[in-house]
Design an enzyme around this catalytic site. Structure first.
Site, short mmCIF file in Angstrom:
data_model
loop_
_atom_site.label_atom_id
_atom_site.label_comp_id
_atom_site.label_asym_id
_atom_site.label_seq_id
_atom_site.Cartn_x
_atom_site.Cartn_y
_atom_site.Cartn_z
N HIS A 134 -1.98 -12.53 -2.09
CA HIS A 134 -3.05 -13.20 -1.36
C HIS A 134 -2.73 -14.66 -1.05
CE1 HIS A 134 -6.26 -10.03 -2.66
NE2 HIS A 134 -5.27 -9.54 -1.93
N HIS A 170 0.82 -1.21 0.00
CA HIS A 170 0.00 0.00 0.00
C HIS A 170 0.85 1.27 0.00
CE1 HIS A 170 -4.18 -1.66 1.18
NE2 HIS A 170 -3.50 -2.53 0.45
#
Length: 732
Positions: free
Chosen positions: A260, A98
């Site tokens: 993920h 991020h």
């Protein structure tokens, strides 16, 4: 005399406490041009001072010791924010991702390069919920190593170590990201509320300048477009947003699936029980946000967003389980404890570990955006190949992760540390190293004379040099004169670069280059990149001399010419300006800023201050820098001479200005007495007489004693632009 004031009762007439403050100028005049972005993150806000050399400090860092400490941190679970599965890896990957994932190709802004995640608004974005805890977990390490490692580098390095600690081999790591010390105040969208999506128009056309689908998100809504759990529709959003971060389909699939493979999302309970974000918190919260009243508020009770998803059976170990689960199960729509839409494996056994109770298992779960990798036809082909070829998947993820975290660092010459990969990658815009003797001062004088004798005008030489150098973006350190990529598509065909004139100038400069290089016997050469800049320098010196001012434009050889195979033409398309106020150009593409706003935006990308922007524009006008050779803003009857006439005539009260009745966006300056037309100009020209701060700067250069200062300041600003991408000089 009575000291009492009339109805104030002797009290101070100014408000105190309660958060009261007076109105700022922009509160009174919200449409006023904001030039503050030109002065943010200056040395005045830097506590380390002008002399601090971060690159040098990083080179002295014991990188192995930092990495060892980071490995230890990963499994050192803290009671105040316990680690999922006993490992902080997933949290730290998300923090690094991020930090880097705000990057957008449109203007090169965002990204990991400046450590902005610790400042508003990024530190308080909904998508960054609870990353404040990740940064606090890192504080003891940052505190230990001090200024030898920046927050910006530490975020990315921590993400790499997190991956390595869970069995994944990364592609490499480069340090060199110096911290900034105040928020960048970028345009993140038009919305006034978190998760607003007023950035769309027509048939879901995302605003050209933005890279995420909603305010406060890094990319897309994990529940699907506007919460609609449609994996195919979500794929469209994914493809659009990842492309705006310079990722193709393969890189996108690798990043989503690779990221993920680890960790989980957090939606243990009602999101309404979460408190304010860091910037909205109480003083005593000390910058920590999102305090939750659900259960303990952390650990098994943690709420970061809505979904509660664990993708794989080994969330702290690299594996191929993401694809095994994606293709191995059918998926049915479900809801998290927080009420968010997500998917669970239909009829599956509970094989996924609980993050805190080793006696419990869960069924595999996925996000809507994960299922996009199976149900979008293009993504599905890539995903199935990765599923069947785990080695290809690992290599693709390693490379995509490196690109994600290094995309905004610019060329490899800026990379620092022993973990820098040797391989050159095309997205780094590689330029060959200097492999020949450089020209001497005598050679430079000779080349200047040849250029000026070639028949090329001051206007042509200045325009070409500026066109080459002004592609530079300080945001992601791309573009600039080094490499001479102006001779390749797409730059050679841009309207703003006046292709016909450009071809003529390059042809003559190439002939001079060949004649000079062929005459050398000892391997000495001059590159076209250097010659383009030298031509501009020679023209500026001539123009100043013709105006009665002697100046010397500094010139340092050492630029090289990139090869066409080293140039990804598609990636350079984003550098084409929609508007360029320095050249009084407005293109045919959609404009989402007023021309004067676009000028300030471009000046900021060139790393110019307001005075530098002012003097550079005024000089370019009189030197003939306008696209199409039009006369707008050319407030002089002595063209191609470096005079301060632009400012003198703009500020002349004998001229009255009015909007033209016949030409869109053009203003006419007429003699106040006779009404005769004296000049024409654009919004970009007239802003220097209208805007009080810019007028104050214009007045400095419009004074009777300003000619010498004007010429010297123009040369300084010009040289700054010409050398903007000379990171090799900064490294010496």
């Amino acid at each position: 005399m009575d000291a009492k004031t009339d109805d104030q009762g002797g009290k101070c007439p100014f408000p105190h406490g309660g958060g009261s403050r007076g109105h700022r100028n922009r509160d009174w005049w919200p449409e006023q041009l904001d030039i503050n972005m030109l002065h943010r993150n200056s040395t005045l806000s830097d506590p380390l001072g002008k002399a601090f050399d971060y690159a040098k400090e990083f080179e002295s860092l014991d990188l192995d010791a930092v990495i060892k400490d980071l490995h230890a941190l990963m499994t050192d679970s803290q009671d105040w924010w316990p680690a999922d599965f006993g490992h902080y890896g997933g949290l730290m990957i998300r923090m690094a991702w991020h930090s880097a994932g705000t990057y957008r190709t449109t203007d090169g802004r965002g990204g990991a390069g400046a450590g902005q995640q610790r400042f508003a608004p990024l530190n308080s974005w909904p998508d960054n919920a609870n990353l404040d805890k990740a940064r606090r977990l890192l504080w003891p390490i940052k505190q230990k190593y001090g200024n030898k490692i920046s927050w910006a580098d530490l975020y990315v390095l921590t993400g790499n170590v997190a991956l390595e600690s869970m069995g994944f081999k990364t592609f490499g790591f480069a340090g060199g990201r110096a911290d900034t010390w105040e928020p960048e105040e970028l345009f993140w969208g038009p919305e006034g509320s978190w998760l607003g999506d007023e950035r769309y128009s027509g048939e879901r056309q995302l605003h050209d300048a933005l890279g995420a689908v909603q305010m406060g998100l890094i990319y897309v809504n994990p529940e699907g477009p506007n919460g609609n759990p449609d994996p195919v529709a979500a794929a469209k959003d994914i493809r659009e947003t990842f492309a705006r971060m310079a990722m193709n389909d393969e890189e996108t699939v690798a990043l989503i699936a690779g990221g993920h493979t680890f960790g989980k999302t957090h939606g243990a309970g009602d999101p309404s029980l979460i408190g304010a974000e860091p910037e909205g918190g109480a003083l005593e919260d000390q910058g920590l946000g999102w305090k939750s009243k659900f259960g303990t508020g952390f650990g098994a009770d943690a709420i970061t967003g809505g979904p509660e998803v664990i993708w794989t059976q080994t969330p702290t170990q690299w594996s191929n389980f993401f694809f095994e689960n994606l293709f191995g199960f059918e998926w049915e729509l479900d809801k998290s404890p927080a009420g968010a839409k997500q998917w669970k494996a239909k009829g599956a056994e509970a094989t996924v570990p609980d993050p805190f109770d080793p006696t419990k298992k869960r069924v595999p779960t996925m996000l809507t955006t994960d299922l996009s990798l199976r149900f979008d036809p293009a993504y599905e082909k890539i995903s199935r190949r990765f599923f069947e070829n785990p080695d290809q998947f690992a290599d693709a993820f390693a490379r995509a992760w490196f690109k994600l975290t290094h995309r905004d660092m610019g060329p490899k010459v800026r990379y620092r540390g022993k973990l820098v990969p040797k391989e050159d990658l095309i997205w780094q815009d590689p330029i060959p190293p200097v492999d020949h003797e450089l020209v001497s001062a005598k050679d430079i004088a000779d080349l200047k004379a040849r250029i000026l004798a070639s028949g090329l005008s001051v206007s042509q030489l200045v325009s070409t040099a500026f066109a080459s150098a002004s592609t530079y973006r300080h945001s992601d350190k791309r573009g600039g004169a080094n490499g001479a990529r102006i001779r390749f598509a797409p730059q050679k065909d841009w309207e703003v670069n006046q292709p016909a004139d450009l071809a003529q100038v390059l042809g003559k400069l190439e002939a001079i280059q060949k004649a000079f290089n062929d005459a050398q016997s000892g391997g000495k050469k001059v590159s076209l990149a250097d010659l383009i800049v030298l031509g501009g320098s020679a023209a500026v010196e001539k123009a100043a001399k013709d105006a009665g001012t002697e100046v010397e434009v500094p010139f340092t050889p050492g630029r090289m010419d990139a090869l066409e195979e080293q140039t990804d033409g598609d990636s350079f398309k984003v550098l084409e300006p929609r508007a360029d106020g320095f050249r009084n150009f407005i293109g045919k593409r959609h404009q989402f800023m007023q021309p004067e706003e676009a000028l300030v935006d471009r000046a900021q990308l060139l790393n110019l201050t307001a005075p530098e922007m002012t003097v550079l524009l005024g000089g370019l006008r009189v030197l003939g820098g306008n696209v199409g050779h039009d006369s707008h803003g050319v407030f002089t009857d002595r063209p191609e001479k470096l005079t301060n006439d632009f400012f003198v005539n703009l500020l002349d009260m004998k001229t009255a200005w009015s909007l033209s009745a016949t030409a869109e966006g053009v203003y006419e300056g007429r003699d106040r007495k006779t009404g005769d037309l004296r000049w024409t100009g654009t919004r970009v020209d007239l802003i220097f007489g209208s805007h009080s701060q810019l007028r104050a700067l214009a007045e400095v250069y419009g004074q009777s004693d300003a000619q010498t200062k004007f010429a010297q300041d123009f040369v300084a600003a010009w040289t700054k632009v010409m050398n903007a991408d000379r990171f090799d000089l900064a490294a010496k």
